[in-house]
Design an enzyme around this catalytic site. Structure first.
Site, PDB file in Angstrom:
ATOM      1  N   GLU A   1     -26.148  -7.868  44.564  1.00  0.00           N
ATOM      2  CA  GLU A   1     -27.395  -7.582  43.739  1.00  0.00           C
ATOM      3  C   GLU A   1     -28.083  -6.230  44.301  1.00  0.00           C
ATOM      4  O   GLU A   1     -29.282  -6.225  44.370  1.00  0.00           O
ATOM      5  CB  GLU A   1     -28.341  -8.562  43.282  1.00  0.00           C
ATOM      6  CG  GLU A   1     -27.660  -9.943  42.677  1.00  0.00           C
ATOM      7  CD  GLU A   1     -28.582 -11.160  42.952  1.00  0.00           C
ATOM      8  OE1 GLU A   1     -29.891 -10.981  42.921  1.00  0.00           O
ATOM      9  OE2 GLU A   1     -27.953 -12.237  42.874  1.00  0.00           O
TER      10      GLU A   1
ATOM     11  N   GLU B   1     -20.884 -17.239  39.813  1.00  0.00           N
ATOM     12  CA  GLU B   1     -21.802 -18.234  39.980  1.00  0.00           C
ATOM     13  C   GLU B   1     -22.272 -18.658  38.200  1.00  0.00           C
ATOM     14  O   GLU B   1     -23.378 -18.817  37.619  1.00  0.00           O
ATOM     15  CB  GLU B   1     -23.318 -17.502  40.159  1.00  0.00           C
ATOM     16  CG  GLU B   1     -22.985 -16.842  41.545  1.00  0.00           C
ATOM     17  CD  GLU B   1     -24.330 -16.091  42.127  1.00  0.00           C
ATOM     18  OE1 GLU B   1     -25.339 -16.313  41.606  1.00  0.00           O
ATOM     19  OE2 GLU B   1     -24.146 -15.474  43.035  1.00  0.00           O
TER      20      GLU B   1
END
Ligand code: G3I
Length: 368
Positions: free
Chosen positions: A157, A262
């Protein structure tokens, strides 16, 4: 005579039904890892309790369903490197042993992430100290598990939604090349592990462009990057199938493995997408509509989304090496507590009692 015939017919019908229900109850649930064994790894994220195997039934279920494991939290720097120069590998070593025992691949999550940093790092002011943490952390953690993990989420991220670099302590103190440097250090520390960049919403065009820019910089520097993780935190009825397919193709075109890292499908109201853990929403009963159970109509819509997703993954199974669900069952999901604390969510394919939901049935039907 006729009555005797009907009695015999009724008893035969009753016996066959009870046999079927007994047989159905005793048939073991098909393991997702086996159903998709010719397509891609099927993984899950394990909580600390699941790694400690405090629930034997759940441990057996995980063994039967998944062939790839990711530590949901305990390999993040706040836990594995809690003080300067002190590491706590206890739970990381435990999930490694678990994966070896059950012949599952282990994914390291994650070496460099701006969230869940230990307090002593968050407070660092000068660049040299940040650089020292950055280099020591990557080297110490990655080299310890070299040859033992399948791969690492080297950086997690690093991008904003518009594809620009997220303002983090690493960008601020080390400059925009910190991502390439992280991969360079990881390549040296763990020559036998695959190296991934992992993010959410990086199937969206602008963020995908930023992700591709990062990847090309790493490649241009002659540093190894093996794959990209599309986290896959999507919303019921709003799964961006077209963007996902275009992204799978675009990342694969760079020579990378693509992973869905995820996966979950949010069924509760939320007026923003993504997974930025720093976002919070005040609690409100209207945001928790299924506290006492979820309507079948919603489960059926979720099943359709999961079915369409897995149909797409199977179409591109030559590019996709792994699909990891972010949790084993609905009761474990991070979405029960984010962005609103204390909700009852239903984002995965197994319910709180480890029972298959319509979503499970829908995805395994694709392989029948
Ligand atoms: O372990 C402590 C416990 O001792 C304490 O009593 C409790 C009370 O606050 O907190 C517990 O730690 C929590 C931890 O999960 C373990 O349950 C943290 O507060 C909580 O913030 C943490 O949330 C995790 C989140 O990342 C934040 O980092 C979620 O479980 C985890 O699913 C989520 O995963 C991230 C991925 O790593 C990266 N991509 C996005 C994804 C979702 O945010």
């Amino acid at each position: 005579m006729r009555n005797l015939f009907y009695v015999l017919l009724a008893s035969f019908f009753f016996l066959s039904c009870s046999a079927q229900s007994k047989n159905k109850g005793s048939q073991p649930l098909a393991g997702l890892k086996d159903v998709f064994s010719n397509d891609f790894l099927i993984g899950t994220a394990l909580s600390a309790e699941q790694i400690r195997q405090t629930n034997p039934k759940e441990s057996e279920f995980i063994r039967n369903q998944f062939n790839a494991l990711t530590a949901e939290n305990i390999m993040k720097s706040e836990i594995i490197h809690p003080e300067w120069g002190r590491y706590d590998f206890s739970l990381a070593d435990q999930i490694l042993e678990l994966s070896k025992k059950d012949n599952q691949k282990l994914i390291g999550h994650t070496l460099i992430w701006h969230s869940q940093l230990p307090a002593y790092v968050r407070q660092l002011k000068n660049a040299d100290s940040v650089k020292m943490f950055f280099e020591e952390h990557i080297h110490t953690v990655a080299s310890r598990y070299d040859g033992k993990v399948l791969g690492w989420d080297v950086v997690n991220e690093a991008l904003n939604e518009d594809g620009t670099m997220r303002k983090t302590i690493f960008l601020d103190k080390l400059g925009p090349d910190y991502v390439t440097e992280a991969f360079r250090l990881a390549q040296k520390a763990t020559p036998n592990a695959e190296l991934y960049y992992n993010d959410y919403n990086n199937e969206q065009p602008k963020k995908r462009a930023g992700c591709i820019e990062i990847i090309k910089k790493i490649q241009a520097a002659g540093v190894r990057i093996d794959g990209v993780g599309i986290q896959g935190h999507w919303h019921l009825g709003k799964v961006p199938f077209k963007d996902i397919e275009e992204s799978i193709e675009a990342y694969a075109a760079l020579g990378l493995k693509v992973m869905i890292t995820e996966l979950d499908i949010e069924v509760l109201p939320r007026n923003f997408s993504g997974a930025d853990v720093n976002q919070r929403v005040a609690s409100n009963p209207s945001l928790n509509p299924y506290a006492n159970g979820i309507p079948d109509s919603i489960l059926q819509k979720q099943a359709k989304d999961y079915e369409d997703l897995f149909r797409l993954f199977l179409k591109h199974k030559d590019k996709i090496s792994r699909v990891t669900f972010w949790g084993v069952h609905d009761g474990q999901s991070w979405l029960n507590g984010w962005p609103v604390r204390g909700r009852t969510n239903y984002p995965l394919v197994f319910d709180r009692n480890l029972q298959p939901k319509p979503s499970y049935d829908a995805i395994i039907k694709l392989k029948k």
